[in-house]
Design a protein around this motif. Sequence first.
Motif, PDB file in Angstrom:
ATOM      1  N   ILE C  39       0.981  -1.604   0.228  1.00  0.00           N
ATOM      2  CA  ILE C  39       0.168  -0.091  -0.416  1.00  0.00           C
ATOM      3  C   ILE C  39       0.959   1.230  -0.121  1.00  0.00           C
ATOM      4  O   ILE C  39       2.382   0.735  -0.059  1.00  0.00           O
ATOM      5  N   GLY C  40       0.588   2.319  -0.221  1.00  0.00           N
ATOM      6  CA  GLY C  40       1.237   3.729  -0.199  1.00  0.00           C
ATOM      7  C   GLY C  40      -0.061   4.744  -0.885  1.00  0.00           C
ATOM      8  O   GLY C  40      -0.796   4.304  -1.824  1.00  0.00           O
ATOM      9  N   ARG C 227       3.204  -4.191   3.114  1.00  0.00           N
ATOM     10  CA  ARG C 227       4.305  -4.081   3.513  1.00  0.00           C
ATOM     11  C   ARG C 227       3.551  -1.995   2.819  1.00  0.00           C
ATOM     12  O   ARG C 227       2.371  -1.951   1.640  1.00  0.00           O
ATOM     13  N   VAL C 228       4.524  -0.619   3.105  1.00  0.00           N
ATOM     14  CA  VAL C 228       4.004   0.494   2.713  1.00  0.00           C
ATOM     15  C   VAL C 228       5.118   0.906   1.761  1.00  0.00           C
ATOM     16  O   VAL C 228       6.047   1.010   2.512  1.00  0.00           O
ATOM     17  N   ILE C 229       4.651   1.555   1.015  1.00  0.00           N
ATOM     18  CA  ILE C 229       6.151   2.179   0.340  1.00  0.00           C
ATOM     19  C   ILE C 229       5.497   4.630   0.377  1.00  0.00           C
ATOM     20  O   ILE C 229       4.361   4.380   0.518  1.00  0.00           O
ATOM     21  N   ASP C 230       6.427   4.728   0.136  1.00  0.00           N
ATOM     22  CA  ASP C 230       5.636   6.540   0.169  1.00  0.00           C
ATOM     23  C   ASP C 230       6.794   7.023  -0.740  1.00  0.00           C
ATOM     24  O   ASP C 230       8.381   7.253  -0.248  1.00  0.00           O
ATOM     25  N   PHE C 231       6.959   8.058  -1.644  1.00  0.00           N
ATOM     26  CA  PHE C 231       7.609   8.762  -2.665  1.00  0.00           C
ATOM     27  C   PHE C 231       8.430   7.725  -3.092  1.00  0.00           C
ATOM     28  O   PHE C 231       9.760   8.144  -3.463  1.00  0.00           O
ATOM     29  N   GLY C 232       8.491   5.923  -3.065  1.00  0.00           N
ATOM     30  CA  GLY C 232       9.184   5.436  -3.945  1.00  0.00           C
ATOM     31  C   GLY C 232      10.142   4.592  -2.408  1.00  0.00           C
ATOM     32  O   GLY C 232      10.913   3.630  -2.867  1.00  0.00           O
ATOM     33  N   PRO C 247       3.204   5.331  13.349  1.00  0.00           N
ATOM     34  CA  PRO C 247       3.686   6.584  12.849  1.00  0.00           C
ATOM     35  C   PRO C 247       4.281   7.057  11.546  1.00  0.00           C
ATOM     36  O   PRO C 247       3.154   7.952  10.848  1.00  0.00           O
ATOM     37  N   LYS C 248       4.914   6.354  10.807  1.00  0.00           N
ATOM     38  CA  LYS C 248       5.490   6.724   9.200  1.00  0.00           C
ATOM     39  C   LYS C 248       3.930   6.886   8.694  1.00  0.00           C
ATOM     40  O   LYS C 248       4.560   7.991   7.766  1.00  0.00           O
ATOM     41  N   VAL C 249       3.201   5.368   8.488  1.00  0.00           N
ATOM     42  CA  VAL C 249       2.297   5.210   7.607  1.00  0.00           C
ATOM     43  C   VAL C 249       1.271   6.070   7.717  1.00  0.00           C
ATOM     44  O   VAL C 249       1.339   6.897   6.965  1.00  0.00           O
ATOM     45  N   ILE C 250       1.625   6.763   9.017  1.00  0.00           N
ATOM     46  CA  ILE C 250       0.297   7.924   9.550  1.00  0.00           C
ATOM     47  C   ILE C 250       0.437   9.254   8.818  1.00  0.00           C
ATOM     48  O   ILE C 250      -0.442   9.740   8.036  1.00  0.00           O
ATOM     49  N   GLU C 251       1.806   9.086   8.922  1.00  0.00           N
ATOM     50  CA  GLU C 251       2.267  10.490   8.191  1.00  0.00           C
ATOM     51  C   GLU C 251       1.657  10.837   6.871  1.00  0.00           C
ATOM     52  O   GLU C 251       1.695  11.517   6.425  1.00  0.00           O
TER      53      GLU C 251
END
Lengths: 297, 348, 261
Positions: C39-40, C227-232, C247-251
């Motif tokens: 997800i992301g 697994r979570v990704i954000d900005f690659g 917390p990172k995911v929430i952010e």
Amino acid sequence: MATYLQQLLNGVTLGSLYALIAIGYTMVYGILRLINFAHGDVVMWAGYWVFFLVVLFRLPWWLGALCAVVLTALMGVTIERVAYRPLREAPRISLLITAIGVSFLLENLIIVLPWAGGRQKSYPTPGLMTQIYTVGSVRVQGVTIWVPLIAAACLLGLIFLVYRTKVGRAMRAIATDIETTALMGADINRVISYTFLVGSALAAVGGILWGCRYPRLQWDLGIMPGWRAFTAAVIGGIGNIVGAMLGGFLLGLAEILIVAFLPGLSGFRDAFIFAILIFFLLFRPTGILGKPMKEKV
Amino acid sequence: MTRSNRILTFLFLLGLALFVWWGDKHSDQFVFLWRVLNFGAIYALAAVGYTVINGITGQFSLGPHGFMLLGGYLTTLFMLPMHQKKVVWLFTPLSWPFNQFTLPYSGFILALIAGGILAVLASLVVGIPALRALRGDYLAIATFGFGEILYVLACNFMGLTNGAMGVKGIPRYTNLAWSVGALAVLTYAAVRLKNSSYGRALRAIREDELAAESMGINVFRHKLLAFMFSAFCAGVAGGLMATLIGTITPDLFRFFMTFYLLMIIVLGGLGSISGAVVAGFIFAAIFEALRFVDTAVVPGMRMVVFAVLLILVMLFFRRGLFGREEFTWDWLWHGAKRAWRWAWAKMS
Amino acid sequence: MGENELILSLQSLTMKFGGLVAVRDFSMDIRYGELVGLIGPNGAGKTTIFNMITGHYPPTEGQVIFAGRDITGLPPWQVVRLGIARTFQNIRLCREMTALENVLISFHPRLRSSVFAAILPSPRYIREERRMRERGMELLSAVGLEKWANFRAGALPYGLQRRVEIARALATQPKLLLLDEPAAGMNPQEAQDLMGFIRHIRETFNLTVFLIEHVMQVVMGICPRIRVIDFGVSIAEGTPEEIRNNPKVIEAYLGEEALRA
Ligand SMILES: Nc1ncnc2c1ncn2[C@@H]1O[C@H](COP(=O)(O)OP(=O)(O)OP(=O)(O)O)[C@@H](O)[C@H]1O
Ligand SMILES: [Mg+2]
């Protein structure tokens, strides 16, 4: 030495003609992703307009040529309006088929027209172009000087138009992303009309000067110059205006040099052009200036 | 196919064979019609192949005139009588091996097939690089360029083609038996191909190349397959045309030939084989009927008419006569039933 | 093959488009039989990761190891034949063809008859074609589409089109199924049904499933590992519970909410 210079000048002349014609291909492709099959025939029509106006209607040459540019430009706009615009949402191949139809129509209209048709006509070349200038040991014809000069003026004007005016900015915006530009409220149709207007006007200048250089008119006269100019556009990276100019000059020079120094091959000249074209499409489809793109999945 | 459809097909083929036999026998009484039918069959044959690559597979080629040229010249070189070869290649000698032999009439079928095979080989030369790397209008331009290169070569290789002057005195072997026969065989093959698993792959490529590739289809090989098929049809058509007209020049197979074929497949409906066949005959009929306009009234008028027609079809009638559908007996049956009901309702 | 052996191992995948780094140094291992979620937020690079696995984009750097074999840079049609099938975020069916025909396309690579045999047609080809149709119908029944077999795929409602696309992917006989936002455009109830369906086919066909989802809630229910990704960049991995409280995911997701608002 003199021959080299002479040939170099010939190459530049031819190159500037290709550059003028190539602009129309490249601008239209950049915006509509259409290879405008009929563009070469628009070039041919410009020559015939001069013939009609100067020989049949006896206008002074400069006025005839000016009117020819206007008429040809309007012709380009009309073609887009009537034959291409209704198909803008259709598959791109439909557009290409229509363009092929338009090309055949333009060619055969000339054959059919009573004053133009059938036999070859001779083009009214103004004295300025045929005059011989002598500089030291080099003797040059007027065309060799005037054609590059006029072409350079037109191309500078074009660069100004594209990079310094509002219409030019809109053209570039549409070329990058037609949907977003439309969303932002630009009048797409108007900009596309302008594109055809400018491209066809330059093609007209190209056709008129082409006539001065090779003064005979025939229905098929636009075909090969058209393909050479198209090749030039591909060499420079299709969609890229500066690239088209560069490609035009390169191709013109190469052609003159080959014909001058390897005359045995001149019968294969057109085959070479198409071989170069295919080579670029296969191995360097974005030309010498362009950067590669990836299809989004 | 149900049993009754099979019988209908058999009867149709029987009728066709009888008609062809009868037509060839009385060809001198119906010169015009006979000529139209022959040309129609040849155009239809090339168009069937053309629609397999352009319509069914969706890969836009503009090169069939080049393949027809190859087929035309090879068939000519095989069939031209020795004495005629000496007359035609007077100044530049004819190249080996064609100066050594010529085929009798019984070898005609071999000559046609050889023409088709030569076209297939050429299609590999252009198709292997071009179909791998290009699609859409770039593919169109590359194939067009290939056709133009073949034209230039045909004009310059005097030893094989006699250059721009062309070759005269080709025995006119083509008649309805040959032209309609070749059309029937290759149309059958095209229809089977379209309806087979291979044809599904080709149609999938037209609709969404990326999806097809993601389902394991080797897209390039299937495009090449369709391209080879179309080249074969064009090669055979070229051979038939040369032996119908009796002369061949490079100018016979210039780009306008592809323009005609394009008109035919667009008019018939891009991707419809039945459409290509029907439109091929319609085109030949109009073409020959307008010949008098060209020779007696204004030369070039015919082409103006065709160009306008093509543009109009593209603008207002893009699905053509058949769309992507095919003629089937059921289709005819339903159509007839509907017409009958309509007429019945009108009467009562 | 042991339960714990890896079916897929992504090793430091990086994908650059010109100046843009869509995915940076992404590594991940998937075991046989797993059901993993990815997800992301929008534009995080999820689809790009799939495209690197299936060969649509050759990765700028890194390797894709499938069942112990390095498949980096293979063209998509070869990757499928090795056993990785996928669906697309924006459904890519052959819209003019019927649902059944769409499924049959996937059988074509396994056809044994030559093209000449198909044209004739030879008895073997006729047998093969009949067998393909039977199996196609079986597969459509398995996903509950037998009624729609002869409908034009483009004319089916959206949810059914999704199922046809999944059936088409299953027809390639995959070991690993990649689903790119299968629930996109569905309401919560439909999305729940779809997740049940995915669980069902995973058991029936003995698959490993790797699933992209945009909406966190949808995957939470069925994927034991996410697994979570954000900005690659990979920012978290764990059970749904862990992810929800990270917390990172929430952010990352809050950032997106803020952008939307
Ligand atoms: N072919 C391409 N060329 C250039 N940029 C691309 C290409 N494909 C993807 N990108 C860019 O890479 C980034 C990641 O895209 P991707 O499609 O992988 O995101 P995503 O996580 O699937 O997002 P979404 O939830 O919207 O589907 C985006 O910025 C996108 O614009
Ligand atoms: Mg995505």
